[in-house]
Design an enzyme around this catalytic site. Structure first.
Site, PDB file in Angstrom:
ATOM      1  N   GLU A   1       0.825  -1.219   0.000  1.00  0.00           N
ATOM      2  CA  GLU A   1       0.000   0.000   0.000  1.00  0.00           C
ATOM      3  C   GLU A   1       0.854   1.262   0.000  1.00  0.00           C
ATOM      4  O   GLU A   1       0.504   2.257  -0.644  1.00  0.00           O
ATOM      5  CB  GLU A   1      -0.978  -0.015   1.172  1.00  0.00           C
ATOM      6  CG  GLU A   1      -1.981  -1.165   1.158  1.00  0.00           C
ATOM      7  CD  GLU A   1      -2.782  -1.341  -0.129  1.00  0.00           C
ATOM      8  OE1 GLU A   1      -2.921  -0.381  -0.916  1.00  0.00           O
ATOM      9  OE2 GLU A   1      -3.266  -2.463  -0.376  1.00  0.00           O
TER      10      GLU A   1
ATOM     11  N   HIS B   1       1.786   2.032  -3.477  1.00  0.00           N
ATOM     12  CA  HIS B   1       0.771   2.825  -4.187  1.00  0.00           C
ATOM     13  C   HIS B   1       0.933   4.304  -3.852  1.00  0.00           C
ATOM     14  O   HIS B   1       0.857   5.155  -4.740  1.00  0.00           O
ATOM     15  CB  HIS B   1      -0.646   2.373  -3.817  1.00  0.00           C
ATOM     16  CG  HIS B   1      -1.064   1.098  -4.453  1.00  0.00           C
ATOM     17  ND1 HIS B   1      -0.886   0.803  -5.787  1.00  0.00           N
ATOM     18  CD2 HIS B   1      -1.682   0.010  -3.924  1.00  0.00           C
ATOM     19  CE1 HIS B   1      -1.370  -0.387  -6.060  1.00  0.00           C
ATOM     20  NE2 HIS B   1      -1.857  -0.907  -4.940  1.00  0.00           N
TER      21      HIS B   1
ATOM     22  N   CYS C   1       6.243 -10.112  -7.653  1.00  0.00           N
ATOM     23  CA  CYS C   1       6.469  -8.723  -7.241  1.00  0.00           C
ATOM     24  C   CYS C   1       5.444  -8.330  -6.184  1.00  0.00           C
ATOM     25  O   CYS C   1       4.261  -8.660  -6.291  1.00  0.00           O
ATOM     26  CB  CYS C   1       6.361  -7.786  -8.446  1.00  0.00           C
ATOM     27  SG  CYS C   1       6.576  -6.042  -8.050  1.00  0.00           S
TER      28      CYS C   1
END
Length: 191
Positions: A147, A150, A163
């Protein structure tokens, strides 16, 4: 001599102007969260990204964050109600969900990170189902680092299934299958 002093001053001044502030990730416990989970996320972020973390005081889960039907935390609402100027990782042990489509308006998820952005939310609720503490901590590390990826601007990886940025597609099997590393393409995007 005067030119040398001015040149020296300019070099020193320019080095202060180009120094980047260190990145700090604020960890925000949402509701009751185990100290062990908090410490593990903090250590994982420091080890993998090199970022320092600051643990903020626990905040309560509010009605404004909840879904109407299943009474779970709506991940997007939690992100919106906890906006900050700094980097924020919201950590909860409660179940979280996200609108996927009309047939799945309250789809259960492990985490959600804004891309790019500065805020993400992670839940241990689905990570600890049917497994022991060691496996839960491994999953928590992977999801938290994913996260944050991101937040750093990375999309879901389609280059390598191992990955860490590969999309879990709602299945814990992908989280377990993935490694704690970025493929070459994802690494390159972070440069």
């Amino acid at each position: 001599m005067r030119k040398s002093i001015l040149l020296l001053f300019a070099l020193i001044f320019s080095s202060f102007c180009t120094t980047k502030e260190p990145i700090i990730i604020n960890i925000q416990p949402l509701g009751k969260v185990s100290d062990e989970y908090i410490a593990h996320v903090k250590n994982s972020v420091k080890t993998f990204y090199g970022y320092n973390c600051k643990v903020l005081p626990t905040i309560p889960i509010t009605k404004q964050m909840m879904t109407k039907v299943t009474r779970r935390i709506d991940a997007k609402k939690a992100l919106r109600t906890n906006k900050t100027l700094g980097n924020l990782l919201i950590l909860t042990e409660s179940d979280i969900c996200h609108y996927k489509d009309k047939s799945r308006p309250e789809y259960g998820i492990f985490g959600l990170g804004l891309r790019p952005g500065k805020t993400c939310i992670i839940s241990t609720f689905r990570l600890k189902r049917g497994v022991g503490k060691e496996k839960t901590l491994e999953r928590l590390k992977k999801v938290a680092l994913h996260e944050i990826g991101h937040n750093l601007g990375l999309k879901h990886c389609k280059n390598d299934k191992r990955c860490m940025m590969n999309d879990a597609r709602g299945t814990i099997k992908q989280v377990d299958y993935g490694n704690v590393w970025f493929c070459g393409k994802c690494k390159e995007q972070l440069k």
